[in-house]
Design a protein around this motif. Structure first.
Motif, PDB file in Angstrom:
ATOM      1  N   PHE A   1       0.819  -1.208   0.000  1.00 19.79           N
ATOM      2  CA  PHE A   1       0.000   0.000   0.000  1.00 19.79           C
ATOM      3  C   PHE A   1       0.859   1.266   0.000  1.00 19.79           C
ATOM      4  N   ASP A   2       2.028   1.199   0.656  1.00 25.40           N
ATOM      5  CA  ASP A   2       2.840   2.415   0.779  1.00 25.40           C
ATOM      6  C   ASP A   2       3.169   3.024  -0.584  1.00 25.40           C
ATOM      7  N   ARG A   3       3.627   2.186  -1.503  1.00 25.52           N
ATOM      8  CA  ARG A   3       3.972   2.763  -2.817  1.00 25.52           C
ATOM      9  C   ARG A   3       2.715   3.084  -3.629  1.00 25.52           C
ATOM     10  N   TYR A   4       1.633   2.349  -3.353  1.00 27.82           N
ATOM     11  CA  TYR A   4       0.354   2.636  -4.015  1.00 27.82           C
ATOM     12  C   TYR A   4      -0.150   4.015  -3.568  1.00 27.82           C
ATOM     13  N   ALA A   5      -0.041   4.266  -2.260  1.00 37.33           N
ATOM     14  CA  ALA A   5      -0.529   5.533  -1.687  1.00 37.33           C
ATOM     15  C   ALA A   5       0.234   6.711  -2.275  1.00 37.33           C
TER      16      ALA A   5
ATOM     17  N   VAL B   1       9.383  15.429  10.794  1.00 37.06           N
ATOM     18  CA  VAL B   1      10.564  14.589  10.517  1.00 37.06           C
ATOM     19  C   VAL B   1      10.163  13.437   9.586  1.00 37.06           C
ATOM     20  N   SER B   2       9.023  12.795   9.888  1.00 30.36           N
ATOM     21  CA  SER B   2       8.561  11.670   9.054  1.00 30.36           C
ATOM     22  C   SER B   2       8.279  12.130   7.634  1.00 30.36           C
ATOM     23  N   ARG B   3       7.675  13.287   7.508  1.00 33.78           N
ATOM     24  CA  ARG B   3       7.383  13.829   6.169  1.00 33.78           C
ATOM     25  C   ARG B   3       8.657  13.996   5.370  1.00 33.78           C
ATOM     26  N   LYS B   4       9.680  14.503   6.067  1.00 36.77           N
ATOM     27  CA  LYS B   4      10.973  14.725   5.413  1.00 36.77           C
ATOM     28  C   LYS B   4      11.587  13.383   4.998  1.00 36.77           C
ATOM     29  N   ILE B   5      11.456  12.407   5.886  1.00 41.47           N
ATOM     30  CA  ILE B   5      12.012  11.074   5.584  1.00 41.47           C
ATOM     31  C   ILE B   5      11.313  10.479   4.369  1.00 41.47           C
ATOM     32  N   VAL B   6       9.972  10.529   4.383  1.00 38.50           N
ATOM     33  CA  VAL B   6       9.195   9.906   3.296  1.00 38.50           C
ATOM     34  C   VAL B   6       9.400  10.657   1.978  1.00 38.50           C
ATOM     35  N   ALA B   7       9.594  11.979   2.066  1.00 37.49           N
ATOM     36  CA  ALA B   7       9.807  12.776   0.849  1.00 37.49           C
ATOM     37  C   ALA B   7      11.051  12.318   0.096  1.00 37.49           C
ATOM     38  N   LYS B   8      12.033  11.796   0.847  1.00 34.94           N
ATOM     39  CA  LYS B   8      13.300  11.390   0.207  1.00 34.94           C
ATOM     40  C   LYS B   8      13.406   9.886   0.034  1.00 34.94           C
ATOM     41  N   LYS B   9      12.398   9.172   0.491  1.00 35.34           N
ATOM     42  CA  LYS B   9      12.513   7.711   0.515  1.00 35.34           C
ATOM     43  C   LYS B   9      12.131   7.074  -0.827  1.00 35.34           C
ATOM     44  N   ASP B  10      12.814   5.989  -1.151  1.00 37.23           N
ATOM     45  CA  ASP B  10      12.468   5.215  -2.348  1.00 37.23           C
ATOM     46  C   ASP B  10      11.533   4.084  -1.940  1.00 37.23           C
ATOM     47  N   PHE B  11      10.419   3.979  -2.641  1.00 40.10           N
ATOM     48  CA  PHE B  11       9.485   2.882  -2.381  1.00 40.10           C
ATOM     49  C   PHE B  11       9.516   1.949  -3.572  1.00 40.10           C
ATOM     50  N   LEU B  12      10.227   0.854  -3.434  1.00 41.80           N
ATOM     51  CA  LEU B  12      10.343  -0.068  -4.571  1.00 41.80           C
ATOM     52  C   LEU B  12       9.638  -1.371  -4.251  1.00 41.80           C
TER      53      LEU B  12
ATOM     54  N   LEU C   1      -4.146  -2.944  -1.598  1.00 44.59           N
ATOM     55  CA  LEU C   1      -4.921  -2.802  -0.366  1.00 44.59           C
ATOM     56  C   LEU C   1      -4.998  -4.176   0.292  1.00 44.59           C
ATOM     57  N   PRO C   2      -5.110  -4.218   1.623  1.00 48.46           N
ATOM     58  CA  PRO C   2      -5.212  -5.523   2.278  1.00 48.46           C
ATOM     59  C   PRO C   2      -6.337  -6.367   1.662  1.00 48.46           C
ATOM     60  N   SER C   3      -6.091  -7.658   1.563  1.00 43.49           N
ATOM     61  CA  SER C   3      -7.012  -8.518   0.811  1.00 43.49           C
ATOM     62  C   SER C   3      -8.406  -8.620   1.432  1.00 43.49           C
ATOM     63  N   HIS C   4      -8.539  -8.286   2.723  1.00 42.89           N
ATOM     64  CA  HIS C   4      -9.861  -8.417   3.337  1.00 42.89           C
ATOM     65  C   HIS C   4     -10.774  -7.225   3.025  1.00 42.89           C
TER      66      HIS C   4
ATOM     67  N   GLY D   1      -5.684  -1.166  -9.184  1.00 44.54           N
ATOM     68  CA  GLY D   1      -4.647  -0.145  -9.336  1.00 44.54           C
ATOM     69  C   GLY D   1      -4.712   0.509 -10.708  1.00 44.54           C
ATOM     70  N   PHE D   2      -4.964  -0.300 -11.694  1.00 46.70           N
ATOM     71  CA  PHE D   2      -5.065   0.185 -13.075  1.00 46.70           C
ATOM     72  C   PHE D   2      -6.225   1.181 -13.202  1.00 46.70           C
ATOM     73  N   CYS D   3      -7.382   0.803 -12.633  1.00 47.10           N
ATOM     74  CA  CYS D   3      -8.567   1.656 -12.755  1.00 47.10           C
ATOM     75  C   CYS D   3      -8.410   2.959 -11.965  1.00 47.10           C
ATOM     76  N   THR D   4      -7.765   2.882 -10.790  1.00 46.29           N
ATOM     77  CA  THR D   4      -7.553   4.122 -10.040  1.00 46.29           C
ATOM     78  C   THR D   4      -6.606   5.042 -10.810  1.00 46.29           C
ATOM     79  N   THR D   5      -5.628   4.427 -11.469  1.00 45.79           N
ATOM     80  CA  THR D   5      -4.685   5.234 -12.253  1.00 45.79           C
ATOM     81  C   THR D   5      -5.412   5.951 -13.390  1.00 45.79           C
ATOM     82  N   LEU D   6      -6.241   5.221 -14.131  1.00 48.69           N
ATOM     83  CA  LEU D   6      -6.967   5.843 -15.244  1.00 48.69           C
ATOM     84  C   LEU D   6      -7.960   6.888 -14.743  1.00 48.69           C
ATOM     85  N   SER D   7      -8.602   6.593 -13.597  1.00 44.52           N
ATOM     86  CA  SER D   7      -9.603   7.520 -13.042  1.00 44.52           C
ATOM     87  C   SER D   7      -9.021   8.893 -12.736  1.00 44.52           C
ATOM     88  N   GLN D   8      -7.734   8.890 -12.396  1.00 42.45           N
ATOM     89  CA  GLN D   8      -7.101  10.172 -12.040  1.00 42.45           C
ATOM     90  C   GLN D   8      -6.758  11.010 -13.267  1.00 42.45           C
TER      91      GLN D   8
END
Lengths: 211, 270
Positions: free
Chosen positions: A67-71, A200-211, B76-79, B124-131
């Motif tokens: 979720f982190d990189r999705y967010a 501080v967390s904002r600063k950390i996340v701003a520079k962080k790589d989410f792979l 997102l969590p699967s539940h 994820g694909f649909c949220t990307t297109l929606s934006q």
């Protein structure tokens, strides 16, 4: 604030299946209190410890499902992702503290209220310390730090509580001439530390790589 | 002017590494990243969406352009229930359009609860297109079937007809997906090996050189006859003054995208 609500909602939904397990723990502690096996203050400390664990579990869930990189790819971006987590943590601690406060009022243990408040403040400050560590290291690498910090802070309190036979020193401390002033000062310090931690967390996340 | 470009990007995260990567995308173009495992397509997608930040070089976009993408597996969590997903995305306030999401799930007979990786990627694909971003970055997991991916690319094509955007698509080593794009970049270990147009394979690639050093490890004649020749319509010996006096420099002309990718993958075409 409005931009944070989806993230807070998501955190709540992530934890909701596990909430019941936590509530069982809380119930167990309070039953043990009534039976006189442990003191009320011990129960309060343990509940606060569990509440601290809730947001930490969130990092694990986020990492597992990516979720982190999705967010970060969503319109809210990095800042709202961090802000949402902080809001949820703060709200969680506050919610359980209010429940405990109501509980203490019901059982007429008014003298424990300042201690509850102090432990709550300490809990929030611990979160202020732990959240940047988790944002920086991620849930797996931050785990030892979490236990170390929790152990360092909670062990003396628990030892003190057992030594005092459940009568903590804070009721006496709050007997100073200006208890309200002291209360306000504590609130301000807690909020300030929490806000600094957020920055501080904002600063950390701003520079962080989410792979 | 390109809508989006990578300008000499280099980045290393642990063992993942890309070096001196340069390419650009124009409006309405689907640009494919092709390569076997270790080509670092995920890292490139992360750099494109700025979930990873470059060490050297820069990701350039036209002013005000928005980059959105989805890569990897779950999100997102699967539940999470369909209702919770809807509520979460609606609350984000970017105009979440659930119609396409439910259409795709129904189309592939995927359940609306207990999401697996397929549903997550479609989400994820649909949220990307929606934006409605200007640059769409798609990095599907390897486990996603070609059938679903082809449908997603068709959905992207339809999206591009009404929205001016470009797409950066990670294809793995799928010739089918690469064939659905307009242009492709072949990568090996995070380095650019080849950039070409997919619809002009046989005519536009022209004659490509076969590097003698790649033939060093095998018996030259057998290798050329059994392995390389089936992948080219022409195979010409252009230089007998060769590598160590043994291997003539060759030129090959691949006829299809599949042949081109084969030649690239086997290190024959450089």
């Amino acid at each position: 604030m409005r931009g944070l609500s989806p993230y807070v909602y998501k955190d709540f939904c992530s934890l909701s299946p596990h909430m019941f397990r936590y509530f069982r723990f809380f119930a167990l502690y309070f039953v043990l209190c009534f039976l006189g096996v442990i003191s009320f203050l011990f129960a309060i400390v343990m509940v606060e410890f569990l509440v601290m664990m809730l947001p930490i579990s969130l990092f694990f869930f986020d990492h597992t499902c990516g979720f982190d990189r999705y967010a970060i790819g969503l319109s809210g971006g990095r800042a709202n992702f961090v802000g949402g987590r902080y809001c949820f943590c703060f709200g969680c601690s506050l919610f359980f503290t209010i429940i405990m406060l109501i509980f203490l009022v019901i059982i007429e243990k008014y003298d424990h209220i300042p201690t509850l408040f102090a432990i709550y403040s300490l809990g929030v400050n611990l979160q202020s310390l732990l959240l940047p560590v988790h944002f920086h290291l991620g849930c797996t690498r931050a785990k030892p730090w979490y236990f170390l910090i929790a152990l360092c802070v909670l062990t003396p309190i628990l030892l003190l509580l057992s030594g005092e036979g459940g009568n903590f020193f804070l009721p006496e401390v709050t007997m100073v001439n200006h208890p309200v002033l002291l209360l306000i000062m504590v609130i301000l310090i807690v909020f300030l530390v929490f806000y600094c931690s957020y920055l501080v967390s904002r600063k950390i996340v701003a520079k962080k790589d989410f792979l | 002017m390109p809508l989006f470009s990578f300008d000499q990007i280099s980045k290393q995260i642990e063992d993942y590494k890309v070096e001196n990567l340069t390419f650009s995308l124009s409006t309405s173009e689907i640009f494919a990243l092709v390569g076997k495992e270790g080509a670092e397509q995920t890292l490139i997608s992360a750099l494109a969406t700025q979930t990873a930040l470059p060490e050297y070089g820069a990701v350039r976009t036209t002013e005000g352009a928005v980059v959105r993408g989805c890569f990897g597996g779950c999100f997102l969590p699967s539940h999470f229930s369909a209702k919770q997903i809807d509520k979460f995305h609606t609350a984000l306030g970017y105009g979440w359009d659930s119609a396409l999401f439910y259409h795709l799930l129904t189309h592939f007979s995927l359940p609306l609860e207990n999401f697996r990786q397929d549903q997550h990627y479609i989400l994820g694909f649909c949220t990307t297109l929606s934006q409605k971003p200007d640059i769409i970055v798609l990095n599907p997991p390897n486990s996603l079937s070609d059938e679903i991916l082809i449908e997603l690319i068709h959905a992207v094509r339809e999206h591009l007809t009404t929205n001016p955007a470009c797409v950066l698509l990670s294809c793995g080593d799928s010739v089918v997906l690469c064939g659905l794009s307009d242009q492709f970049l072949y990568l090996k270990h995070g380095k650019t090996k080849f950039i070409g147009k997919t619809n002009l394979v046989s005519t536009q690639y022209g004659v490509v050189s076969l590097h003698p050093s790649t033939l060093e490890q095998v018996h030259h004649e057998d290798y050329v006859c059994t392995q390389i020749r089936p992948h080219c319509i022409e195979l010409l010996v252009v230089d007998h003054q060769d590598f160590n006096g043994r291997y003539p420099t060759l030129q090959a002309r691949p006829t299809t995208l599949a042949q081109t990718l084969w030649l690239l993958e086997n290190g024959v075409m450089v």
